[in-house]
Design an enzyme around this catalytic site. Structure first.
Site, PDB file in Angstrom:
ATOM      1  N   ARG A  51      74.683  56.202   0.040  1.00 39.13           N
ATOM      2  CA  ARG A  51      75.158  57.828  -1.028  1.00 39.13           C
ATOM      3  C   ARG A  51      74.445  59.327  -0.455  1.00 39.13           C
ATOM      4  NH1 ARG A  51      77.418  55.831  -6.627  1.00 39.13           N
ATOM      5  NH2 ARG A  51      79.812  53.859  -5.904  1.00 39.13           N
ATOM      6  N   ASP A 153      83.831  63.254 -18.356  1.00 41.04           N
ATOM      7  CA  ASP A 153      82.827  62.865 -17.934  1.00 41.04           C
ATOM      8  C   ASP A 153      81.816  63.617 -17.248  1.00 41.04           C
ATOM      9  OD1 ASP A 153      83.697  60.274 -16.010  1.00 41.04           O
ATOM     10  OD2 ASP A 153      82.386  61.296 -15.339  1.00 41.04           O
TER      11      ASP A 153
HETATM   12  C1  LIG Z   1      82.702  52.784 -13.888  1.00 43.10           C
HETATM   13  S1  LIG Z   1      83.936  54.377 -14.707  1.00 43.10           S
HETATM   14  C2  LIG Z   1      84.356  54.094 -15.891  1.00 43.10           C
HETATM   15  C3  LIG Z   1      86.250  54.742 -16.449  1.00 43.10           C
HETATM   16  C4  LIG Z   1      86.526  53.863 -17.415  1.00 43.10           C
HETATM   17  N1  LIG Z   1      86.467  54.607 -18.301  1.00 43.10           N
HETATM   18  C5  LIG Z   1      87.102  52.605 -16.893  1.00 43.10           C
HETATM   19  O1  LIG Z   1      86.817  51.854 -17.770  1.00 43.10           O
HETATM   20  O2  LIG Z   1      88.423  52.294 -15.857  1.00 43.10           O
HETATM   21  C6  LIG Z   1      82.041  55.009 -15.274  1.00 43.10           C
HETATM   22  C7  LIG Z   1      82.529  56.904 -15.677  1.00 43.10           C
HETATM   23  O3  LIG Z   1      81.493  56.908 -16.027  1.00 43.10           O
HETATM   24  C8  LIG Z   1      80.700  57.985 -15.749  1.00 43.10           C
HETATM   25  N2  LIG Z   1      79.213  58.420 -16.180  1.00 43.10           N
HETATM   26  C9  LIG Z   1      77.779  58.039 -15.814  1.00 43.10           C
HETATM   27  N3  LIG Z   1      77.468  58.360 -16.400  1.00 43.10           N
HETATM   28  C10 LIG Z   1      77.504  59.198 -17.421  1.00 43.10           C
HETATM   29  C11 LIG Z   1      76.884  59.843 -19.151  1.00 43.10           C
HETATM   30  N4  LIG Z   1      75.550  59.742 -18.949  1.00 43.10           N
HETATM   31  N5  LIG Z   1      78.199  60.716 -19.871  1.00 43.10           N
HETATM   32  C12 LIG Z   1      78.919  61.021 -19.137  1.00 43.10           C
HETATM   33  N6  LIG Z   1      79.922  59.626 -18.079  1.00 43.10           N
HETATM   34  C13 LIG Z   1      78.584  59.158 -16.960  1.00 43.10           C
HETATM   35  C14 LIG Z   1      80.581  57.881 -14.344  1.00 43.10           C
HETATM   36  O4  LIG Z   1      80.377  59.132 -13.788  1.00 43.10           O
HETATM   37  C15 LIG Z   1      82.263  57.261 -14.168  1.00 43.10           C
HETATM   38  O5  LIG Z   1      83.250  58.123 -14.196  1.00 43.10           O
END
Ligand SMILES: C[S@@+](CC[C@H](N)C(=O)[O-])C[C@H]1O[C@@H](n2cnc3c(N)ncnc32)[C@H](O)[C@@H]1O
Length: 285
Positions: A51, A153
């Site tokens: 990445r 997000d």
């Molecule tokens: C695996 S996805 C899950 C998406 C959705 N909640 C689902 O369950 O399908 C995790 C998301 O968390 C976000 N994320 C990671 N660290 C974060 C943070 N510190 N604050 C807010 N969002 C965060 C990422 O950008 C990503 O879009």
């Protein structure tokens, strides 16, 4: 002096475009932990390499050291892209399906209690908040229910995609035809192969960037439900607890907190108690 060891000298390391040492990985690990709370396990080395190699290429750096030095320099503009590159955004419509009928029933019980406020706190590319919006449309039997969904997000790239609300038909294949017809507009001509979430549903959702790690979230409760699914797994227990401490006062007394399938908030039993599978309520109301 520490030896500089290539993270994967046995296999792809030899073919790699850039040298990627254990020290580089440890540095990335610390930076993303401090920035986003994301704890990278050693097994993520190849993922981090592939990445971030794209970022080195895009910016014309010849080594991870130069890239990371520049990232940490006071006038760096790379933090957003660095963070976006390291988040994992996997999601889908009606993922962990069993939560949505629970949300619908919860909203129906509040039918006469004024506007319903929901928060999707790791909304990724939008499939989750739009699934919530569809559930609300179903619960109230209208495309314009009295519901507002805040969707946040950390990753600005996924937020832009979420706001657009356009998905390839392949991504929507698992949805029943009836839902597709009712809640999406099919693209034609140059938009063939894509579908757009109906504007009425998009109007229900406000997208905003929010880092769950930050102090002082610009968010006003109380929320009738908070979705925090499949993001806590990237944080250590201490970070999870701090976030849960901030969720508690933002949840309405009878509000629900939805977690991901492999997430448990048992270590925060003073704040939240399990109501049913991966659905929590306040320990003290
Ligand atoms: C695996 S996805 C899950 C998406 C959705 N909640 C689902 O369950 O399908 C995790 C998301 O968390 C976000 N994320 C990671 N660290 C974060 C943070 N510190 N604050 C807010 N969002 C965060 C990422 O950008 C990503 O879009």
């Amino acid at each position: 002096m520490h030896a500089i060891i290539d993270c994967d000298s046995r296999s792809s390391g030899a073919e790699r475009e850039y040298k990627f040492t254990i020290q580089d990985f440890e540095r990335v690990k610390k930076l993303i932990y401090n920035r986003a709370g994301i704890s990278l396990s050693p097994s993520k080395q190849n993922m981090v390499y592939s990445r971030l190699a794209k970022r080195l290429r895009a910016n014309g750096y010849s080594s991870f050291k130069h890239y990371l030095d520049s990232l940490e320099s006071p006038d760096s503009h790379e933090w957003e892209a660095f963070t976006n590159a390291l988040t994992t955004n996997l999601t889908s419509f009606f993922r962990e399906q069993h939560h949505f009928p629970i949300l619908e029933r919860h909203a129906e019980q509040r039918r006469n209690a004024g506007k319903i406020h929901l928060w999707c706190s790791a909304s990724s590319t939008g499939e989750e908040p739009y699934s919530m919006a569809i559930s609300m449309a179903q619960a109230f039997n209208t495309l314009t229910p009295p519901v507002h969904i805040l969707a946040t997000d950390l990753d600005t790239h996924v937020l832009a995609k979420a706001k657009a609300g356009i998905y390839s038909i392949e991504k929507l294949e698992k949805l029943p035809k009836e839902k597709l017809r009712k809640f999406f507009l099919k693209g034609k001509g140059i938009h063939a192969g894509y579908a757009m979430v109906r504007p009425e549903l998009r109007n229900m959702v406000t997208f905003r960037q929010l880092n769950l790690l930050d102090n002082g979230w610009p968010v006003r409760g109380p929320f009738d439900a908070i979705f925090c699914r499949n993001v806590m797994i990237y944080f250590d227990k201490q970070t999870q607890y701090k976030i849960l401490q901030k969720f508690a006062p933002l949840l309405a007394p009878n509000g629900l907190l939805f977690a991901g399938h492999s997430e448990s908030f048992q270590h925060a039993a003073d704040l939240f108690k399990l109501r049913e599978k991966t659905v929590y309520e306040l320990a003290k109301k």
